[in-house]
Design a protein around this motif. Structure first.
Motif, mmCIF file in Angstrom:
data_model
loop_
_atom_site.group_PDB
_atom_site.id
_atom_site.type_symbol
_atom_site.label_atom_id
_atom_site.label_comp_id
_atom_site.label_asym_id
_atom_site.label_seq_id
_atom_site.Cartn_x
_atom_site.Cartn_y
_atom_site.Cartn_z
ATOM 1 N N VAL A 24 37.502 52.034 38.032
ATOM 2 C CA VAL A 24 36.799 51.029 38.827
ATOM 3 C C VAL A 24 37.568 50.760 40.115
ATOM 4 C CG1 VAL A 24 35.929 48.655 38.846
ATOM 5 C CG2 VAL A 24 35.964 49.950 36.700
ATOM 6 N N ASP A 25 36.865 50.746 41.229
ATOM 7 C CA ASP A 25 37.499 50.409 42.496
ATOM 8 C C ASP A 25 37.525 48.892 42.657
ATOM 9 O OD1 ASP A 25 38.468 50.341 45.133
ATOM 10 O OD2 ASP A 25 37.334 52.114 45.685
ATOM 11 N N TRP A 26 38.548 48.402 43.340
ATOM 12 C CA TRP A 26 38.688 46.965 43.594
ATOM 13 C C TRP A 26 37.548 46.441 44.451
ATOM 14 C CZ3 TRP A 26 40.949 42.567 42.355
ATOM 15 C CH2 TRP A 26 41.010 41.534 43.286
ATOM 16 N N LYS A 27 37.226 47.166 45.529
ATOM 17 C CA LYS A 27 36.189 46.720 46.465
ATOM 18 C C LYS A 27 34.932 47.546 46.275
ATOM 19 C CE LYS A 27 38.751 44.410 49.836
ATOM 20 N NZ LYS A 27 38.395 43.403 50.741
ATOM 21 N N LEU A 28 33.897 46.896 45.816
ATOM 22 C CA LEU A 28 32.592 47.522 45.674
ATOM 23 C C LEU A 28 31.651 46.882 46.688
ATOM 24 C CD1 LEU A 28 32.482 47.370 41.785
ATOM 25 C CD2 LEU A 28 32.978 49.370 43.191
ATOM 26 N N PRO A 29 30.570 47.563 47.052
ATOM 27 C CA PRO A 29 29.666 46.996 48.065
ATOM 28 C C PRO A 29 29.095 45.629 47.691
ATOM 29 C CG PRO A 29 29.140 49.298 47.681
ATOM 30 C CD PRO A 29 30.166 48.905 46.654
ATOM 31 N N ASP A 30 28.940 45.371 46.396
ATOM 32 C CA ASP A 30 28.282 44.129 45.985
ATOM 33 C C ASP A 30 29.058 43.328 44.943
ATOM 34 O OD1 ASP A 30 27.993 45.907 43.922
ATOM 35 O OD2 ASP A 30 25.896 45.431 43.535
ATOM 36 N N ALA A 31 30.296 43.726 44.676
ATOM 37 C CA ALA A 31 31.059 43.029 43.635
ATOM 38 C C ALA A 31 32.549 43.306 43.801
ATOM 39 C CB ALA A 31 30.602 43.475 42.250
ATOM 40 N N GLU A 32 33.333 42.512 43.108
ATOM 41 C CA GLU A 32 34.764 42.757 43.034
ATOM 42 C C GLU A 32 35.008 43.527 41.739
ATOM 43 O OE1 GLU A 32 38.175 39.706 42.165
ATOM 44 O OE2 GLU A 32 37.584 39.537 44.276
ATOM 45 N N GLY A 33 35.903 44.489 41.791
ATOM 46 C CA GLY A 33 36.163 45.324 40.622
ATOM 47 C C GLY A 33 36.526 44.540 39.374
ATOM 48 N N THR A 34 37.267 43.443 39.541
ATOM 49 C CA THR A 34 37.662 42.660 38.366
ATOM 50 C C THR A 34 36.449 42.010 37.690
ATOM 51 O OG1 THR A 34 38.209 40.786 39.784
ATOM 52 C CG2 THR A 34 40.019 42.230 39.115
ATOM 53 N N ASP A 35 35.417 41.673 38.460
ATOM 54 C CA ASP A 35 34.193 41.137 37.861
ATOM 55 C C ASP A 35 33.515 42.207 37.009
ATOM 56 O OD1 ASP A 35 34.624 38.703 39.109
ATOM 57 O OD2 ASP A 35 33.360 39.206 40.830
ATOM 58 N N LEU A 62 48.043 42.101 39.094
ATOM 59 C CA LEU A 62 48.125 41.092 38.042
ATOM 60 C C LEU A 62 46.729 40.601 37.656
ATOM 61 C CD1 LEU A 62 49.756 39.294 36.181
ATOM 62 C CD2 LEU A 62 50.011 37.688 38.069
ATOM 63 N N LYS A 63 45.908 40.312 38.652
ATOM 64 C CA LYS A 63 44.554 39.824 38.389
ATOM 65 C C LYS A 63 43.750 40.848 37.588
ATOM 66 C CE LYS A 63 40.559 37.820 40.725
ATOM 67 N NZ LYS A 63 39.947 37.472 42.006
ATOM 68 N N SER A 64 43.898 42.128 37.938
ATOM 69 C CA SER A 64 43.139 43.159 37.224
ATOM 70 C C SER A 64 43.574 43.251 35.759
ATOM 71 C CB SER A 64 43.272 44.513 37.917
ATOM 72 O OG SER A 64 44.582 45.015 37.814
ATOM 73 N N LEU A 65 44.864 43.148 35.514
ATOM 74 C CA LEU A 65 45.357 43.197 34.138
ATOM 75 C C LEU A 65 44.913 41.976 33.340
ATOM 76 C CD1 LEU A 65 48.918 44.571 34.894
ATOM 77 C CD2 LEU A 65 46.992 45.842 33.916
ATOM 78 N N LEU A 66 44.925 40.818 33.971
ATOM 79 C CA LEU A 66 44.494 39.594 33.296
ATOM 80 C C LEU A 66 43.002 39.606 32.988
ATOM 81 C CD1 LEU A 66 46.575 36.924 35.251
ATOM 82 C CD2 LEU A 66 46.900 37.668 32.869
ATOM 83 N N LYS A 67 42.218 40.320 33.788
ATOM 84 C CA LYS A 67 40.764 40.399 33.576
ATOM 85 C C LYS A 67 40.367 41.490 32.594
ATOM 86 C CE LYS A 67 39.281 37.431 36.834
ATOM 87 N NZ LYS A 67 38.015 36.869 37.208
ATOM 88 N N GLY A 68 41.354 42.295 32.128
ATOM 89 C CA GLY A 68 41.041 43.266 31.093
ATOM 90 C C GLY A 68 41.338 44.712 31.424
#
Length: 85
Positions: A24-35, A62-68
């Motif tokens: 998953v990429d961090w920056k998507l056209p319509d969402a954040e990767g962590t979402d 850190l945020k990505s790891l905390l989100k799963g």
């Protein structure tokens, strides 16, 4: 390999596939990767999830790891490193 153009496309179609891992990429056209990772984890708690980004902000890892996410990879990445993980 199944590719998606954005987060909405993934949410609409991913249930028809049984992936062995997610990239998953961090920056998507319509969402954040962590979402998107949270969405993945709601359905799949087992498959490895990799979040990748070109950003150098430490809080993203850190945020990505905390989100799963299971792994965090900075772009550009070495394909051998990705395959090893």
């Amino acid at each position: 390999v199944t590719t998606y153009t954005n987060g909405s496309d993934f949410k609409d179609r991913h249930r028809t596939n049984s992936p062995s891992c997610y990239l998953v990429d961090w920056k998507l056209p319509d969402a954040e990767g962590t979402d998107l990772i949270q969405h993945i984890r709601a359905d799949d708690a087992i498959s490895p999830v990799f979040l990748m980004t070109a950003s150098r902000e430490e809080e993203i890892s850190l945020k990505s790891l905390l989100k799963g996410a299971d792994h965090f990879i900075r772009k550009p990445f070495n394909m051998d490193e990705l395959m090893t993980r």
